[in-house]
Design an enzyme around this catalytic site. Structure first.
Site: not given
Ligand code: SAH
Ligand code: SF4
Length: 344
Positions: A92, A105, A112, A116, A119, A333
């Site tokens: 995406e 973006c 990944c 987390c 996410c 995302c």
């Molecule tokens: N992996 C990297 C970059 C991609 S994620 C990182 O974690 O920084 C991009 C951003 O979206 C990160 O700050 C991540 O924590 C946030 N993110 C992921 N899922 C989310 C959600 N459900 N609501 C809000 N932010 C989210």
């Molecule tokens: Fe990976 Fe999502 Fe965590 Fe970023 S926020 S490191 S994309 S699992």
């Protein structure tokens, strides 16, 4: 034999791969220059002899992205893409319009492995890294498809860029190349969940990018519960790396903090967070968490978000709440790819 991914290669690397063919230097320059112009096939390299184009075709391929789905917001100019890669995997990207120009973006990996819990990108783990060319193609396609010049890039799509370090650095070199998109490193943000050793490696490169840190919690207890990476690199190590980074590069760090109802949005959290960030050259970006179908996290109501923001400001931390763009298409995302996979 697998063909070489020419769009990820530097000019000396291309020269090296073609050294058996005895090509004059200007041919190598022409090839490189076409690649930076974003051509999608060797046939577009119109000033090369046909036989050379065929030779290139036998040795290399040009890895791009194909638009599989395009969702345009009705409330603003945000466009979300699902792209298909050469091997059928999907990623995406999002194009956003700001006052200062267009920002893309981009994703850095398919899936990944950081896992987390809030996410969608990490739910099924890591499928593979993206090559530099696949990162670059996301920026080129967004510009081409909309007929606009892209001024900024944020690496905040799927994947952890610092878990794909070498290709990320290659991408930074390519996207900022004057012969190509020529997007200055100062206009690029790299976001990480906090892979501390790689933050130091990036610091040593001295690239004037903006480093974004997905902090999301002020204590190890809370951060461990939502971000696995914190067990390897706890909050104090991460903050020390950030502080070292700002001192060495004089670049302001941007902390991302997704507010999750009842998890990290209390006054006590704000208090500890402010203490953690006090004195650091930084900015705090609050993001009301996007709901994800596969988990039960919800965002706090607007009052709570406002209160958290005001608390941080009152403690001297430079804080903003991130504007929501493309709210009507905002599968956050990772969700678009998942829904595509599940329907396929
Ligand atoms: N992996 C990297 C970059 C991609 S994620 C990182 O974690 O920084 C991009 C951003 O979206 C990160 O700050 C991540 O924590 C946030 N993110 C992921 N899922 C989310 C959600 N459900 N609501 C809000 N932010 C989210
Ligand atoms: Fe990976 Fe999502 Fe965590 Fe970023 S926020 S490191 S994309 S699992």
């Amino acid at each position: 034999m697998e063909k070489l991914d020419i769009k990820s290669m530097t000019m000396p690397e291309i020269e090296d791969a073609l050294k058996g063919y005895d090509l004059p230097k200007f041919r190598i320059k022409q090839i490189y220059s076409w690649l930076r112009k974003g051509v999608e096939s060797f046939d577009e390299m119109s000033n090369l002899p046909k036989s050379l184009r065929q030779t290139l075709c036998n040795i290399f391929d040009i890895r791009g992205v194909k638009i599989k789905k395009r969702l345009e917001s009705r409330v603003d100019d945000t466009v979300k893409y699902l792209y298909e890669l050469y091997d059928g995997e999907c990623i995406e990207s999002v194009l956003m319009k700001y006052n200062h120009g267009y920002t893309v973006c981009i994703s850095s990996q398919v899936g990944c492995r950081m896992g987390c819990s809030f996410c969608a990108s990490g739910i099924d783990g890591l499928f593979r890294n993206l090559s530099a060319s696949e990162m670059l193609a996301q920026v080129e396609m967004a510009g081409k498809d909309n007929g606009v010049r892209i001024s900024n890039v944020v690496m905040m799509g799927m994947g952890e860029p610092l878990d794909n370090f070498e290709n990320t650095v290659r991408f930074l070199d390519l996207v900022s190349d004057e012969e190509g998109l020529n997007i200055g490193l100062r206009h690029i943000s790299v976001s990480t969940s906090g892979v501390v050793p790689k933050i130091y490696e990036l610091m040593e490169l001295g690239y004037p990018i903006t480093l974004s840190i997905s902090l999301h919690a002020p204590t190890n207890e809370i951060r461990n519960s939502i971000m696995k990476v914190n067990r390897a690199y706890p909050v104090e190590q991460l903050l020390k790396a950030c502080s070292d980074y700002t001192k060495k590069t004089s670049r302001r760090i941007s902390f991302e903090y997704a507010l999750i109802d009842g998890v990290n949005d209390t006054d006590e959290c704000a208090e500890i967070l402010a203490k953690n960030l006090r004195g650091m050259l930084c900015h705090l970006n609050l993001i009301p968490a996007n709901p994800v179908k596969e988990n039960s996290f919800t965002r706090p109501n607007d009052n709570k978000v406002h209160r958290f923001c005001e608390l941080m400001k009152s403690k001297g931390i430079n804080t903003t709440v991130r504007r929501t763009l493309g709210a009507d298409i905002d599968a956050s995302c990772g969700q678009l790819r998942r829904s595509h996979q599940n329907n396929a």
